[in-house]
Enzyme design. Sequence first.
Site, PDB file in Angstrom:
ATOM      1  N   ARG A  10       0.834  -1.219   0.000  1.00  0.00           N
ATOM      2  CA  ARG A  10       0.000   0.000   0.000  1.00  0.00           C
ATOM      3  C   ARG A  10       0.860   1.257   0.000  1.00  0.00           C
ATOM      4  NH1 ARG A  10      -4.920  -2.107   3.823  1.00  0.00           N
ATOM      5  NH2 ARG A  10      -6.081  -2.981   2.078  1.00  0.00           N
ATOM      6  N   LYS A  22     -20.642 -15.868  -0.540  1.00  0.00           N
ATOM      7  CA  LYS A  22     -22.061 -15.590  -0.299  1.00  0.00           C
ATOM      8  C   LYS A  22     -22.722 -14.771  -1.388  1.00  0.00           C
ATOM      9  CE  LYS A  22     -21.855 -15.513   4.707  1.00  0.00           C
ATOM     10  NZ  LYS A  22     -21.816 -14.585   5.826  1.00  0.00           N
ATOM     11  N   GLY A  38      -9.085  -7.771  -2.382  1.00  0.00           N
ATOM     12  CA  GLY A  38      -9.359  -8.838  -1.420  1.00  0.00           C
ATOM     13  C   GLY A  38      -8.991 -10.210  -1.945  1.00  0.00           C
ATOM     14  N   GLY A  89     -13.574  -3.527  -0.339  1.00  0.00           N
ATOM     15  CA  GLY A  89     -14.911  -2.997  -0.057  1.00  0.00           C
ATOM     16  C   GLY A  89     -15.291  -1.884  -1.019  1.00  0.00           C
TER      17      GLY A  89
HETATM   18  P1  AMP Z   1     -15.642 -13.607  -0.910  1.00  0.00           P
HETATM   19  O1  AMP Z   1     -14.927 -12.912   0.202  1.00  0.00           O
HETATM   20  O2  AMP Z   1     -17.117 -13.468  -0.874  1.00  0.00           O
HETATM   21  O3  AMP Z   1     -15.046 -13.297  -2.268  1.00  0.00           O
HETATM   22  O4  AMP Z   1     -15.438 -15.168  -0.651  1.00  0.00           O
HETATM   23  C1  AMP Z   1     -14.198 -15.770  -0.705  1.00  0.00           C
HETATM   24  C2  AMP Z   1     -14.265 -17.064   0.032  1.00  0.00           C
HETATM   25  O5  AMP Z   1     -15.225 -17.904  -0.584  1.00  0.00           O
HETATM   26  C3  AMP Z   1     -12.958 -17.813  -0.002  1.00  0.00           C
HETATM   27  O6  AMP Z   1     -12.487 -17.904   1.307  1.00  0.00           O
HETATM   28  C4  AMP Z   1     -13.326 -19.158  -0.568  1.00  0.00           C
HETATM   29  O7  AMP Z   1     -12.696 -20.228   0.078  1.00  0.00           O
HETATM   30  C5  AMP Z   1     -14.821 -19.232  -0.363  1.00  0.00           C
HETATM   31  N1  AMP Z   1     -15.453 -20.167  -1.296  1.00  0.00           N
HETATM   32  C6  AMP Z   1     -15.402 -20.157  -2.620  1.00  0.00           C
HETATM   33  N2  AMP Z   1     -16.048 -21.203  -3.141  1.00  0.00           N
HETATM   34  C7  AMP Z   1     -16.539 -21.932  -2.108  1.00  0.00           C
HETATM   35  C8  AMP Z   1     -17.294 -23.132  -2.000  1.00  0.00           C
HETATM   36  N3  AMP Z   1     -17.692 -23.798  -3.086  1.00  0.00           N
HETATM   37  N4  AMP Z   1     -17.609 -23.571  -0.753  1.00  0.00           N
HETATM   38  C9  AMP Z   1     -17.221 -22.891   0.348  1.00  0.00           C
HETATM   39  N5  AMP Z   1     -16.503 -21.733   0.305  1.00  0.00           N
HETATM   40  C10 AMP Z   1     -16.162 -21.264  -0.908  1.00  0.00           C
END
Ligand code: AMP
Length: 389
Positions: free
Chosen positions: A38, A198, A346, A369
């Site tokens: 950063r 999610k 991220g 974010g």
């Molecule tokens: P995000 O911060 O929403 O981009 O989510 C990232 C996280 O989603 C990572 O830690 C991944 O391990 C998790 N992730 C991705 N695919 C899956 C899956 N099929 N089942 C469980 N976790 C997942």
Amino acid sequence: MSKLSIKDLDLKGKRVFIRVDFNVPLAPGGQEITSDKRIRASLPTIQYALEQGAGLVLASHLGRPKGKPNPEMSLKPVAVKLAELLGKPVAFAPDCIGPAVEAMLPAPGEILLLENLRYHAEEEANDAAFSEKLAKLCDVYVNDAFGTAHRAHASTVGMIRFVKQAAAGLLMDQELKYLTMATKNPARPCVAILGGAKVSDKIEVIENLAKVVDKVLIGGAMAYTFLKSQGEPVGKSLVEDDKLDLAKKLLAEYPGKIVLPVDHVVSAEFKAGADNQTVTQVPDGLMALDIGAQTVASYSAIIAGAKTIIWNGPMGVFEMPPFDKGTVALAKAVAESGAVSVVGGGDSEKAIKVAGVTSRITHVSTGGGASLEFLSGMELPGVAALTDK
Ligand code: AMP
């Protein structure tokens, strides 16, 4: 509306307040910086302002000191690191406002780094009196902290009322240029790749991007909420049952545009190296942890034909090999596509690093974010507050 850039300002002999993002990771104890990424990201703006003959007041937050001084979240080690990177002295102020700071203000060519803005609760409260005190330290304001642009704090929004001109720094300019290009006027076909844990974290992003792009390729755990909404078996995969109706509605609204995985790497265990198999339907008792080879092939073909790609979120549990394969394969497909590619911060940034293709991505956002909010179509307060061109 486009915003004033630091390049539009006459900086000669001026005292410039630059809101930087020096929220660096520190080893326990707060003395050792574990990644200076950063700090490096703001060097072009700092060097440019110095070359133009300005004196610089640099300000940032670090961690969450919750309105109180905390030696483990001091920016002092950052001053030392910055001096080393620039090859010139960087003075460090014991606070970010008040007489002790005013006594140290820089002459042209000098740099003063202020202590952590969040030692004062008024920073996050966007307090007017505190904002005015910050503004008193400068002639001109520049915001280069894209990672904090989605927060309306004193140093990102409040103090701008009290300065004559407020411009974007070079890093902020770069972020806005690519994110705007990809979401407002993309070269087509434009493909969004959305993954991660999610649906609920990315609803606004899916809704906003589906309006703009030609295809939305869904992966990661969120794919299973979409598949379940279509009556597909999902076994023990991560699903948000309260989002099934929404997923169904989105698929009905954009038929053919939102694309779901057709095969899955499934396992009984959520563990690196766990036994796994690739299936077209997730069996009872197993969970899907990555997209399968057929999905990789069909998504890669769509990616190969794209002119613009926006990517946020991994396709599987990329932190646990072998469930990183789908994410790594798509990262390589993006790198090889020749498209303008914009990757959100991220986990997406970590994923392209795992794939070893970071240098072949057109723009990797420095703000997780903030880039998500931008992709959702929201106006970032720290950008909206800057002076219009
Ligand atoms: P995000 O911060 O929403 O981009 O989510 C990232 C996280 O989603 C990572 O830690 C991944 O391990 C998790 N992730 C991705 N695919 C899956 C899956 N099929 N089942 C469980 N976790 C997942």
